[in-house]
Design a protein around this motif. Sequence first.
Motif, PDB file in Angstrom:
ATOM      1  N   ARG A  48       5.679   1.236  19.314  1.00 30.59           N
ATOM      2  CA  ARG A  48       6.827   0.797  18.528  1.00 30.59           C
ATOM      3  C   ARG A  48       7.074  -0.696  18.693  1.00 30.59           C
ATOM      4  N   GLY A  49       7.650  -1.290  17.644  1.00 33.00           N
ATOM      5  CA  GLY A  49       7.930  -2.715  17.673  1.00 33.00           C
ATOM      6  C   GLY A  49       6.764  -3.579  17.232  1.00 33.00           C
ATOM      7  N   ARG A  50       5.693  -2.952  16.706  1.00 31.55           N
ATOM      8  CA  ARG A  50       4.524  -3.704  16.270  1.00 31.55           C
ATOM      9  C   ARG A  50       4.388  -3.759  14.754  1.00 31.55           C
ATOM     10  N   GLY A  51       5.379  -3.235  14.042  1.00 32.59           N
ATOM     11  CA  GLY A  51       5.321  -3.270  12.589  1.00 32.59           C
ATOM     12  C   GLY A  51       4.320  -2.300  11.978  1.00 32.59           C
ATOM     13  N   LEU A  52       4.000  -1.209  12.691  1.00 33.96           N
ATOM     14  CA  LEU A  52       3.018  -0.263  12.178  1.00 33.96           C
ATOM     15  C   LEU A  52       3.554   0.591  11.031  1.00 33.96           C
ATOM     16  N   ALA A  53       4.835   0.930  11.068  1.00 33.64           N
ATOM     17  CA  ALA A  53       5.381   1.837  10.051  1.00 33.64           C
ATOM     18  C   ALA A  53       5.209   1.307   8.627  1.00 33.64           C
ATOM     19  N   PRO A  54       5.545   0.042   8.335  1.00 36.76           N
ATOM     20  CA  PRO A  54       5.320  -0.449   6.969  1.00 36.76           C
ATOM     21  C   PRO A  54       3.866  -0.362   6.534  1.00 36.76           C
ATOM     22  N   ARG A  55       2.946  -0.620   7.452  1.00 36.35           N
ATOM     23  CA  ARG A  55       1.526  -0.526   7.098  1.00 36.35           C
ATOM     24  C   ARG A  55       1.135   0.908   6.783  1.00 36.35           C
ATOM     25  N   LEU A  56       1.663   1.836   7.566  1.00 37.15           N
ATOM     26  CA  LEU A  56       1.333   3.239   7.334  1.00 37.15           C
ATOM     27  C   LEU A  56       1.948   3.741   6.031  1.00 37.15           C
ATOM     28  N   LEU A  57       3.102   3.241   5.702  1.00 38.82           N
ATOM     29  CA  LEU A  57       3.740   3.644   4.457  1.00 38.82           C
ATOM     30  C   LEU A  57       3.042   3.017   3.262  1.00 38.82           C
ATOM     31  N   THR A  58       2.498   1.837   3.450  1.00 36.68           N
ATOM     32  CA  THR A  58       1.679   1.235   2.400  1.00 36.68           C
ATOM     33  C   THR A  58       0.447   2.096   2.157  1.00 36.68           C
ATOM     34  N   PHE A  59      -0.171   2.537   3.244  1.00 32.82           N
ATOM     35  CA  PHE A  59      -1.306   3.457   3.135  1.00 32.82           C
ATOM     36  C   PHE A  59      -0.910   4.704   2.351  1.00 32.82           C
ATOM     37  N   LEU A  60       0.266   5.251   2.640  1.00 36.31           N
ATOM     38  CA  LEU A  60       0.710   6.459   1.944  1.00 36.31           C
ATOM     39  C   LEU A  60       0.964   6.184   0.469  1.00 36.31           C
ATOM     40  N   ALA A  61       1.578   5.053   0.146  1.00 33.41           N
ATOM     41  CA  ALA A  61       1.826   4.715  -1.254  1.00 33.41           C
ATOM     42  C   ALA A  61       0.519   4.523  -2.005  1.00 33.41           C
ATOM     43  N   ASP A  62      -0.447   3.870  -1.362  1.00 33.44           N
ATOM     44  CA  ASP A  62      -1.757   3.688  -1.996  1.00 33.44           C
ATOM     45  C   ASP A  62      -2.436   5.032  -2.232  1.00 33.44           C
ATOM     46  N   THR A  63      -2.309   5.921  -1.261  1.00 35.59           N
ATOM     47  CA  THR A  63      -2.876   7.262  -1.394  1.00 35.59           C
ATOM     48  C   THR A  63      -2.222   7.999  -2.560  1.00 35.59           C
ATOM     49  N   ALA A  64      -0.907   7.873  -2.664  1.00 36.81           N
ATOM     50  CA  ALA A  64      -0.181   8.540  -3.745  1.00 36.81           C
ATOM     51  C   ALA A  64      -0.624   8.026  -5.110  1.00 36.81           C
ATOM     52  N   ARG A  65      -0.767   6.716  -5.243  1.00 39.67           N
ATOM     53  CA  ARG A  65      -1.231   6.136  -6.504  1.00 39.67           C
ATOM     54  C   ARG A  65      -2.623   6.654  -6.856  1.00 39.67           C
ATOM     55  N   ASP A  66      -3.505   6.646  -5.866  1.00 39.75           N
ATOM     56  CA  ASP A  66      -4.878   7.079  -6.103  1.00 39.75           C
ATOM     57  C   ASP A  66      -4.948   8.532  -6.567  1.00 39.75           C
ATOM     58  N   ARG A  67      -3.950   9.320  -6.172  1.00 45.42           N
ATOM     59  CA  ARG A  67      -3.954  10.742  -6.509  1.00 45.42           C
ATOM     60  C   ARG A  67      -3.072  11.054  -7.717  1.00 45.42           C
ATOM     61  N   GLY A  68      -2.627  10.011  -8.392  1.00 44.42           N
ATOM     62  CA  GLY A  68      -1.927  10.202  -9.648  1.00 44.42           C
ATOM     63  C   GLY A  68      -0.425  10.367  -9.575  1.00 44.42           C
ATOM     64  N   HIS A  69       0.183  10.157  -8.419  1.00 52.24           N
ATOM     65  CA  HIS A  69       1.637  10.250  -8.323  1.00 52.24           C
ATOM     66  C   HIS A  69       2.272   8.988  -8.897  1.00 52.24           C
ATOM     67  N   THR A  70       3.426   9.151  -9.483  1.00 51.85           N
ATOM     68  CA  THR A  70       4.102   8.018 -10.121  1.00 51.85           C
ATOM     69  C   THR A  70       5.334   7.537  -9.361  1.00 51.85           C
ATOM     70  N   THR A  71       5.819   8.340  -8.432  1.00 49.01           N
ATOM     71  CA  THR A  71       6.963   7.937  -7.604  1.00 49.01           C
ATOM     72  C   THR A  71       6.752   8.452  -6.185  1.00 49.01           C
ATOM     73  N   ILE A  72       7.477   7.836  -5.254  1.00 52.29           N
ATOM     74  CA  ILE A  72       7.481   8.291  -3.868  1.00 52.29           C
ATOM     75  C   ILE A  72       8.931   8.338  -3.410  1.00 52.29           C
ATOM     76  N   SER A  73       9.282   9.334  -2.640  1.00 54.62           N
ATOM     77  CA  SER A  73      10.681   9.500  -2.218  1.00 54.62           C
ATOM     78  C   SER A  73      10.762   9.720  -0.715  1.00 54.62           C
ATOM     79  N   LEU A  74      11.967   9.639  -0.193  1.00 52.84           N
ATOM     80  CA  LEU A  74      12.227   9.885   1.217  1.00 52.84           C
ATOM     81  C   LEU A  74      13.723  10.130   1.381  1.00 52.84           C
ATOM     82  N   VAL A  75      14.102  10.579   2.572  1.00 51.22           N
ATOM     83  CA  VAL A  75      15.511  10.743   2.895  1.00 51.22           C
ATOM     84  C   VAL A  75      15.821   9.814   4.057  1.00 51.22           C
TER      85      VAL A  75
END
Length: 205
Positions: A139-166
């Motif tokens: 923690r404290g190394r800024g990994l979460a934004p990078r991992l979420l970028t990975f997830l958004a890229d994965t979602a785009r590649d698989r045809g998703h048009t939005t991403i959500s969270l709580v």
Amino acid sequence: MSAHPAAHFPTSHFPTAQVPAAQVPASELAHAAPHSTLLDDELLVRPLAERDWAEVVPLEARAYGESGLSEGGEALRSRHRAAPDYCFTVEHKGEFGGYLLALPYPLGHCPDLSRAESPAPLGSSNLHAHDLVVTERLRGRGLAPRLLTFLADTARDRGHTTISLVAVRGSEVLWAPLGYLPHPEVRLPASYGDRAVYMSMPLHP
């Protein structure tokens, strides 16, 4: 956990900074597990495997237990069974470094933390980022934004048009700068607590 990343990044509530993942030569990827992604020389994201649960369940409990947002091992496993292609393990220098759970879910809806998921994946153009936790040592190394970028890229590649969270525990202030918009009109399960906010972000091509 739909939105309690613990890095502390609750998910179902994830942010996704628009930072491209590192380009890794095919020769390097050949040494990684099948379907895995090297984000850099030290960080690997791969599909979550059965052996990972011994690390995932206690990490989740440590991250959310005190706040009453821990959903427990069986509920976590049910999210994985529902959408195994969207659940990942993070390795740092070859050691367990955290996990990332997501699943296709209709926009405006999210898993109930108090209930197990349906065994059948929910088809949807929206991908719901359910939970992201990195180990205490990372923690404290800024990994979460990078991992979420990975997830958004994965979602785009698989045809998703939005991403959500709580967003829980006031974490919406973390996700808003990344492009997530709050939807206070969306009623959330009581299991998320009083301060939870549903958020979403369009995934542009």
